[in-house]
Motif scaffolding. Structure first.
Motif, PDB file in Angstrom:
ATOM      1  N   LYS A   1      14.492  12.590 -21.340  1.00 44.76           N
ATOM      2  CA  LYS A   1      15.291  13.804 -21.134  1.00 44.76           C
ATOM      3  C   LYS A   1      16.514  13.836 -22.048  1.00 44.76           C
ATOM      4  CE  LYS A   1      12.634  15.219 -17.862  1.00 44.76           C
ATOM      5  NZ  LYS A   1      11.526  16.062 -18.156  1.00 44.76           N
ATOM      6  N   ALA A   2      16.922  12.681 -22.544  1.00 47.15           N
ATOM      7  CA  ALA A   2      18.040  12.644 -23.483  1.00 47.15           C
ATOM      8  C   ALA A   2      17.700  13.428 -24.748  1.00 47.15           C
ATOM      9  CB  ALA A   2      18.414  11.206 -23.822  1.00 47.15           C
ATOM     10  N   GLU A   3      16.435  13.478 -25.097  1.00 48.26           N
ATOM     11  CA  GLU A   3      16.011  14.247 -26.267  1.00 48.26           C
ATOM     12  C   GLU A   3      16.297  15.737 -26.082  1.00 48.26           C
ATOM     13  OE1 GLU A   3      14.942  15.498 -29.822  1.00 48.26           O
ATOM     14  OE2 GLU A   3      15.198  13.396 -29.261  1.00 48.26           O
ATOM     15  N   ILE A   4      16.177  16.239 -24.860  1.00 50.42           N
ATOM     16  CA  ILE A   4      16.495  17.642 -24.569  1.00 50.42           C
ATOM     17  C   ILE A   4      17.973  17.899 -24.867  1.00 50.42           C
ATOM     18  CG2 ILE A   4      16.717  19.345 -22.722  1.00 50.42           C
ATOM     19  CD1 ILE A   4      14.227  18.014 -21.449  1.00 50.42           C
ATOM     20  N   VAL A   5      18.817  16.969 -24.450  1.00 45.33           N
ATOM     21  CA  VAL A   5      20.257  17.100 -24.692  1.00 45.33           C
ATOM     22  C   VAL A   5      20.552  17.039 -26.188  1.00 45.33           C
ATOM     23  CG1 VAL A   5      22.518  16.038 -24.306  1.00 45.33           C
ATOM     24  CG2 VAL A   5      20.883  16.234 -22.422  1.00 45.33           C
ATOM     25  N   ARG A   6      19.938  16.097 -26.877  1.00 41.93           N
ATOM     26  CA  ARG A   6      20.168  15.997 -28.330  1.00 41.93           C
ATOM     27  C   ARG A   6      19.741  17.283 -29.042  1.00 41.93           C
ATOM     28  NH1 ARG A   6      18.525  10.691 -27.241  1.00 41.93           N
ATOM     29  NH2 ARG A   6      16.396  11.102 -27.952  1.00 41.93           N
ATOM     30  N   ALA A   7      18.639  17.863 -28.620  1.00 43.62           N
ATOM     31  CA  ALA A   7      18.167  19.111 -29.239  1.00 43.62           C
ATOM     32  C   ALA A   7      19.144  20.257 -28.973  1.00 43.62           C
ATOM     33  CB  ALA A   7      16.776  19.461 -28.716  1.00 43.62           C
ATOM     34  N   ALA A   8      19.726  20.275 -27.790  1.00 43.35           N
ATOM     35  CA  ALA A   8      20.649  21.358 -27.418  1.00 43.35           C
ATOM     36  C   ALA A   8      22.024  21.215 -28.061  1.00 43.35           C
ATOM     37  CB  ALA A   8      20.802  21.417 -25.901  1.00 43.35           C
ATOM     38  N   THR A   9      22.392  19.982 -28.415  1.00 46.13           N
ATOM     39  CA  THR A   9      23.750  19.734 -28.909  1.00 46.13           C
ATOM     40  C   THR A   9      23.815  19.420 -30.400  1.00 46.13           C
ATOM     41  OG1 THR A   9      23.652  17.372 -28.406  1.00 46.13           O
ATOM     42  CG2 THR A   9      24.449  18.839 -26.653  1.00 46.13           C
ATOM     43  N   GLY A  10      22.714  19.514 -31.078  1.00 47.77           N
ATOM     44  CA  GLY A  10      22.727  19.226 -32.509  1.00 47.77           C
ATOM     45  C   GLY A  10      22.642  17.750 -32.821  1.00 47.77           C
ATOM     46  N   GLY A  11      22.080  16.973 -31.910  1.00 48.52           N
ATOM     47  CA  GLY A  11      21.835  15.565 -32.184  1.00 48.52           C
ATOM     48  C   GLY A  11      22.642  14.579 -31.368  1.00 48.52           C
ATOM     49  N   ASP A  12      23.594  15.061 -30.592  1.00 49.61           N
ATOM     50  CA  ASP A  12      24.432  14.167 -29.796  1.00 49.61           C
ATOM     51  C   ASP A  12      23.997  14.169 -28.333  1.00 49.61           C
ATOM     52  OD1 ASP A  12      26.198  13.450 -31.934  1.00 49.61           O
ATOM     53  OD2 ASP A  12      27.081  15.447 -31.756  1.00 49.61           O
ATOM     54  N   GLU A  13      24.442  13.179 -27.601  1.00 47.86           N
ATOM     55  CA  GLU A  13      24.160  13.104 -26.166  1.00 47.86           C
ATOM     56  C   GLU A  13      25.408  13.493 -25.384  1.00 47.86           C
ATOM     57  OE1 GLU A  13      22.267   9.430 -24.985  1.00 47.86           O
ATOM     58  OE2 GLU A  13      20.652   9.719 -26.425  1.00 47.86           O
TER      59      GLU A  13
ATOM     60  N   VAL B   1      27.458  15.164 -22.574  1.00 46.63           N
ATOM     61  CA  VAL B   1      27.258  15.568 -21.183  1.00 46.63           C
ATOM     62  C   VAL B   1      28.596  15.981 -20.595  1.00 46.63           C
ATOM     63  CG1 VAL B   1      25.201  14.192 -20.780  1.00 46.63           C
ATOM     64  CG2 VAL B   1      27.432  13.152 -20.396  1.00 46.63           C
ATOM     65  N   PRO B   2      28.590  16.894 -19.632  1.00 44.16           N
ATOM     66  CA  PRO B   2      27.396  17.527 -19.105  1.00 44.16           C
ATOM     67  C   PRO B   2      26.864  18.600 -20.060  1.00 44.16           C
ATOM     68  CG  PRO B   2      29.322  18.457 -18.039  1.00 44.16           C
ATOM     69  CD  PRO B   2      29.807  17.333 -18.929  1.00 44.16           C
ATOM     70  N   THR B   3      25.552  18.604 -20.193  1.00 46.61           N
ATOM     71  CA  THR B   3      24.851  19.718 -20.817  1.00 46.61           C
ATOM     72  C   THR B   3      24.102  20.394 -19.685  1.00 46.61           C
ATOM     73  OG1 THR B   3      24.666  18.695 -22.991  1.00 46.61           O
ATOM     74  CG2 THR B   3      23.047  20.387 -22.452  1.00 46.61           C
ATOM     75  N   VAL B   4      24.240  21.697 -19.590  1.00 42.33           N
ATOM     76  CA  VAL B   4      23.676  22.437 -18.468  1.00 42.33           C
ATOM     77  C   VAL B   4      22.651  23.434 -18.994  1.00 42.33           C
ATOM     78  CG1 VAL B   4      24.183  23.984 -16.545  1.00 42.33           C
ATOM     79  CG2 VAL B   4      25.807  22.174 -17.150  1.00 42.33           C
ATOM     80  N   GLN B   5      21.502  23.435 -18.340  1.00 37.43           N
ATOM     81  CA  GLN B   5      20.464  24.398 -18.659  1.00 37.43           C
ATOM     82  C   GLN B   5      20.404  25.435 -17.540  1.00 37.43           C
ATOM     83  OE1 GLN B   5      16.587  22.687 -19.188  1.00 37.43           O
ATOM     84  NE2 GLN B   5      15.699  24.612 -19.866  1.00 37.43           N
ATOM     85  N   VAL B   6      20.528  26.692 -17.923  1.00 39.73           N
ATOM     86  CA  VAL B   6      20.374  27.804 -16.987  1.00 39.73           C
ATOM     87  C   VAL B   6      19.235  28.646 -17.545  1.00 39.73           C
ATOM     88  CG1 VAL B   6      21.444  29.808 -15.892  1.00 39.73           C
ATOM     89  CG2 VAL B   6      22.833  27.781 -16.411  1.00 39.73           C
ATOM     90  N   GLY B   7      18.081  28.582 -16.896  1.00 37.02           N
ATOM     91  CA  GLY B   7      16.901  29.237 -17.452  1.00 37.02           C
ATOM     92  C   GLY B   7      16.550  28.591 -18.777  1.00 37.02           C
ATOM     93  N   ASP B   8      16.530  29.373 -19.846  1.00 31.07           N
ATOM     94  CA  ASP B   8      16.216  28.817 -21.167  1.00 31.07           C
ATOM     95  C   ASP B   8      17.460  28.678 -22.049  1.00 31.07           C
ATOM     96  OD1 ASP B   8      16.668  31.499 -21.598  1.00 31.07           O
ATOM     97  OD2 ASP B   8      14.853  31.835 -22.766  1.00 31.07           O
ATOM     98  N   ARG B   9      18.650  28.851 -21.454  1.00 30.62           N
ATOM     99  CA  ARG B   9      19.907  28.732 -22.194  1.00 30.62           C
ATOM    100  C   ARG B   9      20.580  27.396 -21.895  1.00 30.62           C
ATOM    101  NH1 ARG B   9      23.354  33.610 -20.527  1.00 30.62           N
ATOM    102  NH2 ARG B   9      24.690  32.841 -22.191  1.00 30.62           N
ATOM    103  N   PHE B  10      21.252  26.844 -22.893  1.00 26.94           N
ATOM    104  CA  PHE B  10      21.964  25.580 -22.746  1.00 26.94           C
ATOM    105  C   PHE B  10      23.451  25.791 -22.983  1.00 26.94           C
ATOM    106  CE2 PHE B  10      17.680  24.197 -23.424  1.00 26.94           C
ATOM    107  CZ  PHE B  10      17.571  23.060 -22.647  1.00 26.94           C
ATOM    108  N   PHE B  11      24.258  25.057 -22.211  1.00 25.62           N
ATOM    109  CA  PHE B  11      25.707  25.099 -22.319  1.00 25.62           C
ATOM    110  C   PHE B  11      26.207  23.664 -22.398  1.00 25.62           C
ATOM    111  CE2 PHE B  11      24.147  28.738 -20.078  1.00 25.62           C
ATOM    112  CZ  PHE B  11      24.840  29.792 -20.635  1.00 25.62           C
ATOM    113  N   VAL B  12      27.054  23.383 -23.372  1.00 26.78           N
ATOM    114  CA  VAL B  12      27.572  22.032 -23.571  1.00 26.78           C
ATOM    115  C   VAL B  12      28.968  21.956 -22.968  1.00 26.78           C
ATOM    116  CG1 VAL B  12      28.157  20.260 -25.267  1.00 26.78           C
ATOM    117  CG2 VAL B  12      26.188  21.764 -25.647  1.00 26.78           C
TER     118      VAL B  12
END
Length: 78
Positions: free
Chosen positions: A40-52, A54-65
Motif C-alpha cells: 500500500k506504500a506504493e499507492i502513497v508514493r504514486a499519489a505524492t510523486g514518489g515520497d511516503e 503521511v497522512p495521505t487521504v483517499q476520498v473516492g478516486d482523489r488523493f490529498f497529501v
C-alpha cells in the motif's frame, strides 16, 4: 460519510490529529498502515510523486497529501 481511506504510519502525530478530528466530526474512514502493508506504500508514493508522505487521504478516486479535516469533509461534499 464514508469512502475515506487514511494511509498512515505509527508515530505520525499529524496522522493521529487528523484521525481524531475526523472522528469528532462523525466521518467514518478506513486506515492503512503503510509500514505494515508495504504494498500500500506504493499507492502513497504514486499519489505524492514518489515520497511516503503521511497522512495521505483517499476520498473516492482523489488523493490529498496531509490534508486538514476541513479539506476531507469538503471533498466528501459536506
Amino acid at each position: 460519510m464514508s469512502d475515506v481511506t487514511i494511509y498512515w504510519r505509527p508515530m505520525c502525530g499529524y496522522c493521529e490529529t487528523l484521525k481524531a478530528s475526523l472522528s469528532r466530526r462523525g466521518v467514518t474512514y478506513r486506515t492503512v498502515d503503510i509500514w505494515r502493508d508495504r504494498s500500500k506504500a506504493e499507492i502513497v508514493r504514486a499519489a505524492t510523486g514518489g515520497d511516503e508522505i503521511v497522512p495521505t487521504v483517499q476520498v473516492g478516486d482523489r488523493f490529498f497529501v496531509n490534508p486538514s479535516a476541513d479539506e476531507v469533509v469538503a471533498a466528501l461534499g459536506g
